[in-house]
Design a protein around this motif. Structure first.
Motif, PDB file in Angstrom:
ATOM      1  N   UNK A 197       0.829  -1.205   0.000  1.00 25.67           N
ATOM      2  CA  UNK A 197       0.000   0.000   0.000  1.00 25.67           C
ATOM      3  C   UNK A 197       0.866   1.260   0.000  1.00 25.67           C
ATOM      4  N   UNK A 198       1.942   1.243   0.773  1.00 26.99           N
ATOM      5  CA  UNK A 198       2.846   2.395   0.809  1.00 26.99           C
ATOM      6  C   UNK A 198       3.551   2.570  -0.536  1.00 26.99           C
ATOM      7  N   UNK A 199       3.869   1.443  -1.162  1.00 23.86           N
ATOM      8  CA  UNK A 199       4.496   1.504  -2.479  1.00 23.86           C
ATOM      9  C   UNK A 199       3.490   2.002  -3.517  1.00 23.86           C
ATOM     10  N   UNK A 200       2.248   1.543  -3.416  1.00 26.11           N
ATOM     11  CA  UNK A 200       1.211   2.008  -4.331  1.00 26.11           C
ATOM     12  C   UNK A 200       0.950   3.495  -4.202  1.00 26.11           C
ATOM     13  N   UNK A 201       1.165   4.027  -2.983  1.00 28.73           N
ATOM     14  CA  UNK A 201       1.002   5.466  -2.752  1.00 28.73           C
ATOM     15  C   UNK A 201       2.254   6.254  -3.152  1.00 28.73           C
ATOM     16  N   UNK A 202       3.263   5.535  -3.665  1.00 31.94           N
ATOM     17  CA  UNK A 202       4.507   6.123  -4.151  1.00 31.94           C
ATOM     18  C   UNK A 202       5.316   6.808  -3.053  1.00 31.94           C
ATOM     19  N   UNK A 203       5.170   6.289  -1.837  1.00 36.54           N
ATOM     20  CA  UNK A 203       5.970   6.817  -0.723  1.00 36.54           C
ATOM     21  C   UNK A 203       7.297   6.079  -0.603  1.00 36.54           C
ATOM     22  N   UNK A 204       7.284   4.781  -0.928  1.00 37.20           N
ATOM     23  CA  UNK A 204       8.486   3.946  -0.837  1.00 37.20           C
ATOM     24  C   UNK A 204       8.559   3.041  -2.060  1.00 37.20           C
ATOM     25  N   UNK A 205       9.674   2.341  -2.181  1.00 40.00           N
ATOM     26  CA  UNK A 205       9.792   1.232  -3.111  1.00 40.00           C
ATOM     27  C   UNK A 205      10.306   0.044  -2.319  1.00 40.00           C
ATOM     28  N   UNK A 206       9.576  -1.058  -2.346  1.00 38.03           N
ATOM     29  CA  UNK A 206       9.887  -2.207  -1.511  1.00 38.03           C
ATOM     30  C   UNK A 206      10.425  -3.365  -2.334  1.00 38.03           C
ATOM     31  N   UNK A 207      11.531  -3.924  -1.860  1.00 40.63           N
ATOM     32  CA  UNK A 207      12.124  -5.110  -2.454  1.00 40.63           C
ATOM     33  C   UNK A 207      12.071  -6.235  -1.429  1.00 40.63           C
ATOM     34  N   UNK A 208      12.646  -7.378  -1.752  1.00 37.14           N
ATOM     35  CA  UNK A 208      12.598  -8.521  -0.832  1.00 37.14           C
ATOM     36  C   UNK A 208      13.259  -8.199   0.506  1.00 37.14           C
ATOM     37  N   UNK A 209      14.415  -7.578   0.475  1.00 32.86           N
ATOM     38  CA  UNK A 209      15.131  -7.274   1.728  1.00 32.86           C
ATOM     39  C   UNK A 209      15.685  -5.856   1.716  1.00 32.86           C
ATOM     40  N   UNK A 210      14.966  -4.952   1.062  1.00 32.44           N
ATOM     41  CA  UNK A 210      15.426  -3.574   0.954  1.00 32.44           C
ATOM     42  C   UNK A 210      14.228  -2.667   0.712  1.00 32.44           C
ATOM     43  N   UNK A 211      14.223  -1.525   1.397  1.00 33.93           N
ATOM     44  CA  UNK A 211      13.141  -0.551   1.222  1.00 33.93           C
ATOM     45  C   UNK A 211      13.773   0.799   0.933  1.00 33.93           C
ATOM     46  N   UNK A 212      13.311   1.442  -0.122  1.00 38.97           N
ATOM     47  CA  UNK A 212      13.832   2.743  -0.521  1.00 38.97           C
ATOM     48  C   UNK A 212      12.786   3.824  -0.312  1.00 38.97           C
ATOM     49  N   UNK A 213      13.246   4.982   0.132  1.00 41.14           N
ATOM     50  CA  UNK A 213      12.371   6.134   0.299  1.00 41.14           C
ATOM     51  C   UNK A 213      12.191   6.831  -1.045  1.00 41.14           C
ATOM     52  N   UNK A 214      10.927   7.103  -1.399  1.00 44.04           N
ATOM     53  CA  UNK A 214      10.640   7.815  -2.649  1.00 44.04           C
ATOM     54  C   UNK A 214      10.108   9.226  -2.386  1.00 44.04           C
ATOM     55  N   UNK A 215       9.251   9.367  -1.367  1.00 42.95           N
ATOM     56  CA  UNK A 215       8.622  10.659  -1.093  1.00 42.95           C
ATOM     57  C   UNK A 215       8.418  10.798   0.413  1.00 42.95           C
ATOM     58  N   UNK A 216       9.286  11.582   1.064  1.00 37.41           N
ATOM     59  CA  UNK A 216       9.234  11.725   2.529  1.00 37.41           C
ATOM     60  C   UNK A 216       7.940  12.380   2.986  1.00 37.41           C
ATOM     61  N   UNK A 217       7.507  13.417   2.310  1.00 36.86           N
ATOM     62  CA  UNK A 217       6.276  14.096   2.714  1.00 36.86           C
ATOM     63  C   UNK A 217       5.073  13.169   2.593  1.00 36.86           C
ATOM     64  N   UNK A 218       5.033  12.383   1.538  1.00 36.04           N
ATOM     65  CA  UNK A 218       3.924  11.434   1.360  1.00 36.04           C
ATOM     66  C   UNK A 218       3.964  10.363   2.447  1.00 36.04           C
ATOM     67  N   UNK A 219       5.147   9.891   2.778  1.00 39.44           N
ATOM     68  CA  UNK A 219       5.279   8.869   3.824  1.00 39.44           C
ATOM     69  C   UNK A 219       4.783   9.403   5.156  1.00 39.44           C
ATOM     70  N   UNK A 220       5.121  10.640   5.476  1.00 38.66           N
ATOM     71  CA  UNK A 220       4.704  11.219   6.758  1.00 38.66           C
ATOM     72  C   UNK A 220       3.200  11.487   6.778  1.00 38.66           C
ATOM     73  N   UNK A 221       2.645  11.835   5.629  1.00 36.01           N
ATOM     74  CA  UNK A 221       1.200  12.024   5.541  1.00 36.01           C
ATOM     75  C   UNK A 221       0.476  10.714   5.800  1.00 36.01           C
TER      76      UNK A 221
END
Length: 226
Positions: A197-221
Motif C-alpha cells: 500500500x505504501x508503495x502504491x502510494x509512491x511513498x516507498x519502493x519495496x524489495x525482498x530485503x530492501x526498502x527505498x524512500x521515494x517521497x518523505x512528505x507522502x510517507x509522513x502524511x
C-alpha cells in the motif's frame, strides 16, 4: 575496551552547545565520557533493569523496545547519531521501561553509572537537558500506546520507516518483511500488504530485503492517517 575521547563531544541531542556550558562543567564531562564501539544487536539495557552507563551516540543507532499490555515486545522508536541512549538511568527508580538494543553498530560515548550519579552536582546544565529528553521519551511511549489501538498497519509502518530513514540518515534500508513483523508485533502477511500500500502510494519502493524512500512528505502524511 573504552578509549579516551580524542574528539569533542556532540551534545546536539540534548540541546547544549559548548558555549552554553560553564568551562568547568564542560571539562568535567570531557574527562569522563569515553568512546566505545557498539555492536549490532547488542542490548545496552533491558526492560525493568538499570543501565550500567549513559550513552551519547556518534554513528551508532539504537532502538527502544517496549512491552504492550499483552506482554508482547514492539519497537517504539529508533535513535540515531547525536541521540541519548539509556537516559532512564537519571530517573528516580532508574529502571528502564524499555529495552535499548543496537540496530546499527558504531561509535558511542559512554558515561559510567558512578559518574552519572554525580551529574546533578558537577554538570547541572547537561543533567537538566538529559532529564528533559527522558520526559519527552516517556510522552512518546504513552502516545505510541494510545495510537496503537487506532492505527492501521500502513500508518504504523509509514511512521516507523520514516524513523529508520531519519535515524540511519539514508534513503534506503536493508530489512526483511519478517524482521519488520517481528519488531512491530505484526503478521508477516500484514507487513507485506502494508508495504504494498505504501508503495502504491509512491511513498516507498519495496524489495525482498530492501526498502527505498521515494517521497518523505507522502510517507509522513500516510503515517498521520488513522
Amino acid at each position: 575496551m573504552d578509549v579516551r575521547r580524542s574528539q569533542p563531544i556532540a551534545f546536539e541531542a540534548v540541546g547544549i552547545p559548548r558555549e552554553s556550558l560553564p568551562e568547568g562543567e564542560w571539562d568535567w564531562l570531557e574527562s569522563r565520557f569515553h568512546q566505545e564501539r557498539l555492536l549490532t544487536d547488542h542490548v545496552l539495557c533491558d526492560t525493568d533493569c538499570t543501565s550500567e552507563a549513559l550513552w551519547l551516540l556518534d554513528d551508532a543507532v539504537t532502538a527502544r523496545i517496549a512491552l504492550d499490555e499483552h506482554g508482547n515486545s514492539f519497537e517504539i522508536a529508533v535513535d540515531g547519531p547525536g541521540s541519548l541512549a539509556c537516559g532512564w538511568l537519571l530517573s528516580g527508580d532508574k529502571l528502564s521501561p524499555w529495552r535499548v538494543q543496537v540496530r546499527r553498530g558504531g561509535q558511542a560515548r559512554k558515561l559510567q553509572r558512578r559518574h552519572v550519579e554525580l551529574l546533578d552536582k558537577f554538570a547541572p546544565a547537561f543533567h537538566a537537558r538529559c532529564r528533559a529528553v527522558i520526559h519527552a521519551e516517556v510522552l512518546e511511549l504513552a502516545a505510541q500506546f494510545a495510537l496503537s489501538r487506532r492505527r492501521t498497519a500502513r500508518s504504523l509502518l509509514a511512521d516507523r520507516l520514516d524513523g529508520y530513514f531519519t535515524a540511519f540518515g539514508e534513503n534506503a534500508i536493508a530489512v526483511t518483511h519478517s524482521t519488520l513483523a517481528r519488531r512491530f508485533n505484526l503478521r508477516r502477511a500484514t507487513v507485506t500488504l502494508a508495504l504494498q500500500e505504501l508503495e502504491g502510494a509512491r511513498a516507498i519502493r519495496s524489495f525482498r530485503a530492501r526498502i527505498e524512500l521515494k517521497d518523505r512528505e507522502r510517507l509522513r502524511a500516510l503515517a498521520a492517517e488513522f
